[in-house]
Design a protein around this motif. Structure first.
Motif, PDB file in Angstrom:
ATOM      1  N   VAL A   1      -2.361   7.226   1.220  1.00  0.00           N
ATOM      2  CA  VAL A   1      -0.945   6.773   0.543  1.00  0.00           C
ATOM      3  C   VAL A   1       0.033   7.436   1.331  1.00  0.00           C
ATOM      4  N   MET A   2       1.041   6.345   1.885  1.00  0.00           N
ATOM      5  CA  MET A   2       2.342   7.120   2.424  1.00  0.00           C
ATOM      6  C   MET A   2       3.359   6.479   1.597  1.00  0.00           C
ATOM      7  N   GLN A   3       4.217   7.847   1.359  1.00  0.00           N
ATOM      8  CA  GLN A   3       5.520   7.593   0.529  1.00  0.00           C
ATOM      9  C   GLN A   3       6.526   7.478   1.444  1.00  0.00           C
ATOM     10  N   LEU A   4       7.028   6.211   1.629  1.00  0.00           N
ATOM     11  CA  LEU A   4       8.221   5.829   2.656  1.00  0.00           C
ATOM     12  C   LEU A   4       9.342   5.771   1.597  1.00  0.00           C
ATOM     13  N   TYR A   5      10.458   6.495   2.072  1.00  0.00           N
ATOM     14  CA  TYR A   5      11.543   6.675   1.489  1.00  0.00           C
ATOM     15  C   TYR A   5      12.845   6.726   1.912  1.00  0.00           C
TER      16      TYR A   5
ATOM     17  N   ARG B   1      -2.345  13.488  -2.492  1.00  0.00           N
ATOM     18  CA  ARG B   1      -2.107  12.525  -3.138  1.00  0.00           C
ATOM     19  C   ARG B   1      -1.309  11.399  -2.237  1.00  0.00           C
ATOM     20  N   HIS B   2      -0.174  11.943  -1.312  1.00  0.00           N
ATOM     21  CA  HIS B   2       0.493  11.114  -0.525  1.00  0.00           C
ATOM     22  C   HIS B   2       1.077  11.827   0.645  1.00  0.00           C
ATOM     23  N   VAL B   3       1.560  11.318   1.433  1.00  0.00           N
ATOM     24  CA  VAL B   3       2.356  12.003   2.780  1.00  0.00           C
ATOM     25  C   VAL B   3       3.533  11.379   2.780  1.00  0.00           C
ATOM     26  N   GLY B   4       4.832  12.171   2.642  1.00  0.00           N
ATOM     27  CA  GLY B   4       6.079  11.615   2.793  1.00  0.00           C
ATOM     28  C   GLY B   4       6.629  11.198   4.053  1.00  0.00           C
ATOM     29  N   VAL B   5       7.097  10.363   4.115  1.00  0.00           N
ATOM     30  CA  VAL B   5       7.504   9.697   5.581  1.00  0.00           C
ATOM     31  C   VAL B   5       9.076   8.960   5.222  1.00  0.00           C
TER      32      VAL B   5
ATOM     33  N   LEU C   1       8.173  10.542 -11.480  1.00  0.00           N
ATOM     34  CA  LEU C   1       8.418  11.621 -10.908  1.00  0.00           C
ATOM     35  C   LEU C   1       7.437  11.863  -9.822  1.00  0.00           C
ATOM     36  N   PRO C   2       6.077  11.784 -10.026  1.00  0.00           N
ATOM     37  CA  PRO C   2       4.880  12.258  -9.110  1.00  0.00           C
ATOM     38  C   PRO C   2       5.021  11.284  -7.850  1.00  0.00           C
ATOM     39  N   PHE C   3       5.758  10.245  -8.138  1.00  0.00           N
ATOM     40  CA  PHE C   3       5.839   9.407  -6.876  1.00  0.00           C
ATOM     41  C   PHE C   3       7.126   9.412  -6.153  1.00  0.00           C
ATOM     42  N   LEU C   4       8.131  10.282  -6.601  1.00  0.00           N
ATOM     43  CA  LEU C   4       9.408  10.520  -5.857  1.00  0.00           C
ATOM     44  C   LEU C   4       9.190  11.921  -4.995  1.00  0.00           C
ATOM     45  N   LEU C   5       8.475  12.884  -5.791  1.00  0.00           N
ATOM     46  CA  LEU C   5       8.394  14.050  -5.057  1.00  0.00           C
ATOM     47  C   LEU C   5       7.544  14.059  -3.536  1.00  0.00           C
TER      48      LEU C   5
END
Length: 318
Positions: free
Chosen positions: A292-296, A245-249, A314-318
């Motif tokens: 998709v990269m989740q930049l946070y 779904r995404h990679v968290g960065v 929630l799915p976009f925060l995890l």
């Protein structure tokens, strides 16, 4: 895997890198450098692959061309594999032998000069790597252009497994000056699951993760290694295709998130979701291949605060 396996096998410290298939590895390297702020550590032109890191580990991203010899026919951009760091080669080999005894099937081992690795697939078919550092200074051992045949490594036979902890617990993270966003490191991945129960069991019993947020009965669960606050998010979503779904960065500041929202379109990217919650501010961005990269930036990243997020966010925060 035998049904009587009840102990953790690989004691994963953290998710250490994301290995991705991309449509053009040279263009993707430029994009990940100029947009996300990751420096190229080394390149393997014979494999059509670029490896990027800001000092966190010997690579945070591996960008492998879909025309690489390691790609299957008709390969599309997407997940190649995800990798977990284990604290020593001795523990890696011990876990491998225990896993074999438990009936787990492996793709095989590999010698990457700076690390020894073992590969297998999770119940949904995602390729997973467990590795241990085998040199103290990977930045000197792996840099520039690398073209060489990998030596054969047989776990526990080629050499006496090293018991030392050769990872750097406090790496010197670099911040590139002339990029749109200043990425720190890859920290986690979110996977949409085909078989939630089997995936939960694999990542807790085989990978050795434990729930940080929610549980195996939730619509999603965040699992963490021994030194992290989240490495793998498993998400139930019957509407979505199983897989990445995404990679968290993690990025350095809110300024980076504003820059992503305002400027990523100029580079061919796209903002797909901006969630500013009490637990975390996350901006999800598609790269030029649609990955998709989740930049946070974390705020109050605790289970209680995460639980106040809506089911849509929630799915976009995890």
């Amino acid at each position: 895997m035998d049904s009587d396996v009840s102990q953790k096998l690989f004691s994963s410290r953290r998710l250490a890198h994301a290995n991705l298939f991309v449509s053009d590895y040279v263009k993707a390297c430029d994009f990940y450098r100029n947009v996300f702020g990751f420096a190229e550590a080394y390149r393997q032109p014979d494999n059509l692959a670029s490896f990027l890191s800001n000092g966190n580990t010997y690579h945070d991203f591996a960008l492998v061309d879909i025309q690489s010899k390691y790609a299957k026919a008709g390969q599309q951009p997407g997940l190649n594999h995800l990798a977990f760091e284990v604290d020593s080669e001795a523990n890696l080999v011990h876990a491998y032998k225990a896993a074999l005894a438990a009936g787990i099937r492996f793709i095989g081992p590999a010698d990457h000069d700076v690390a020894h690795s073992i590969y297998l697939k999770d119940p949904d078919g995602n390729e997973v790597e467990f590795y241990a550092d085998v040199v103290e200074n990977w930045e000197e051992a792996r840099k520039g252009i690398i073209v060489k045949q990998k030596p054969k490594w047989v776990p526990g036979e080629t050499n006496v497994p090293d018991t030392r902890h050769l990872y750097n617990p406090n790496p010197n993270l670099k911040r590139l000056a002339d990029t749109l966003i200043h990425g720190k490191r890859v920290t986690h991945m979110a996977l949409v699951t085909r078989d939630f129960a089997a995936m939960f069991r694999f990542y807790t019993e085989v990978a050795g993760l434990q729930p940080f947020f929610s549980s195996r009965d939730g619509t999603s669960v965040l699992l963490a290694g021994t030194v992290s606050t989240g490495d793998i998010a498993l998400i139930r979503d019957e509407r979505a295709t199983p897989g990445l779904r995404h990679v968290g960065v993690e990025v350095w500041s809110e300024e980076d998130l504003r820059a992503a929202v305002e400027g990523v379109a100029e580079f061919g990217g796209k903002v797909v979701r901006d969630v500013n919650h009490a637990s975390r501010h996350a901006v999800c961005v598609k790269d030029a291949d649609g990955l998709v990269m989740q930049l946070y930036v974390n705020k109050d990243w605790t289970p209680g605060t995460i639980a106040t997020a809506s089911s849509e966010d929630l799915p976009f925060l995890l």
